[in-house]
Design a protein around this motif. Structure first.
Motif, PDB file in Angstrom:
ATOM      1  N   SER A 131       0.421  -1.267  -0.186  1.00  0.00           N
ATOM      2  CA  SER A 131      -0.150  -0.083  -0.261  1.00  0.00           C
ATOM      3  C   SER A 131       0.955   1.540  -0.238  1.00  0.00           C
ATOM      4  N   LEU A 159       2.290   3.173  -6.506  1.00  0.00           N
ATOM      5  CA  LEU A 159       0.702   3.186  -6.953  1.00  0.00           C
ATOM      6  C   LEU A 159       1.354   3.504  -8.669  1.00  0.00           C
ATOM      7  N   ARG A 184     -11.846   0.012  -7.714  1.00  0.00           N
ATOM      8  CA  ARG A 184     -10.610  -0.873  -7.097  1.00  0.00           C
ATOM      9  C   ARG A 184     -10.875  -1.603  -6.409  1.00  0.00           C
ATOM     10  N   TRP A 185     -11.061  -2.522  -5.574  1.00  0.00           N
ATOM     11  CA  TRP A 185     -11.485  -2.347  -4.173  1.00  0.00           C
ATOM     12  C   TRP A 185     -10.452  -2.856  -3.187  1.00  0.00           C
ATOM     13  N   SER A 186     -10.411  -1.435  -2.213  1.00  0.00           N
ATOM     14  CA  SER A 186      -8.388  -1.986  -1.103  1.00  0.00           C
ATOM     15  C   SER A 186      -8.957  -3.470  -0.661  1.00  0.00           C
ATOM     16  N   GLY A 187      -7.752  -3.456  -0.175  1.00  0.00           N
ATOM     17  CA  GLY A 187      -7.493  -5.628   0.056  1.00  0.00           C
ATOM     18  C   GLY A 187      -7.413  -4.856   2.000  1.00  0.00           C
TER      19      GLY A 187
END
Length: 227
Positions: free
Chosen positions: A1, A4, A218-221
């Motif tokens: 994270s 990017l 996009r879904w975060s982890g």
């Protein structure tokens, strides 16, 4: 994270920018041709991307500094949209090596490549479920764009159509628990907006109302270590 990776036309053509979010440090992958569809390998500072400096669009593994590690695909035509399995051991991608865009999976340890979509003449945008057992993707059938689901752990099988008869539906992304899929849809007639549904395709609803176009969610982890 911390990093990017994204595509920008700031240099006049599609190039990949890798930005450190805290230090605002940027590396640019600007080889000849197109440099597109970056995807991070889970748990590593390594990414896959499609580059066309050799003529064909092929997929390569790269360091976050943009250095080439290895060539992943080698075939005529286009090879794009790499997506790593949750354990990082396999890579789903789109190739027209069979004559039309279809989804393939490559085992990065053995090198074995298998085609996984056979229904429809245009399939793209693969998205792994968090458990690695399912793959959502976008299929174009009779000029309709919809989201489909295929079960990978049961051998070759028929895909399940999750959206139907409601505009164009694209860009699937799974929630970390694998229960939900966020996607874009034009079903309300004002350009693409964000929608959500269960992994079975039920309870489809719009997430937010705002002007303009909303695409490529996009879904975060999952959150770990309190971060």
């Amino acid at each position: 994270s911390r990093w990017l990776a994204y595509v920008s036309y700031a240099g006049g053509k599609p190039d990949i920018y890798i930005r450190h979010l805290a230090r605002d440090r940027v590396t640019v992958i600007d080889r000849d041709g197109m440099n597109i569809t970056p995807a991070w390998m889970p748990g590593k500072e390594t990414l896959a991307a499609a580059l066309s400096f050799s003529g064909n669009q092929e997929i390569y593994l790269l360091t976050r500094q943009g250095e080439m590690i290895k060539k992943v695909t080698s075939s005529w035509g286009i090879n794009v949209s790499p997506q790593f399995s949750p354990d990082g051991g396999k890579l789903a991608f789109v190739s027209n090596r069979s004559g039309s865009p279809q989804v393939y999976i490559k085992d990065l340890e053995t090198g074995e490549v298998n085609r996984v979509t056979f229904q429809g003449s245009y399939n793209t945008s693969p998205a792994w479920s968090p458990d690695g057992k399912k793959l959502a993707y976008v299929g174009i059938e009779k000029n309709r764009i919809d989201i489909y689901l295929i079960q990978l752990d049961r051998g070759p099988g028929m895909p399940v159509q999750l959206t139907r008869g409601q505009g164009d539906n694209e860009d699937p992304s799974w929630s970390p628990d694998g229960n939900l899929i966020v996607f874009t849809s034009t079903r309300e007639g004002q350009g693409p907006a964000l929608f959500m549904m269960t992994a079975a395709g039920t309870d489809q609803r719009r997430l937010m109302k705002m002007p303009g176009r909303q695409t490529q969610p996009r879904w975060s982890g999952p959150v770990t270590n309190g971060e």
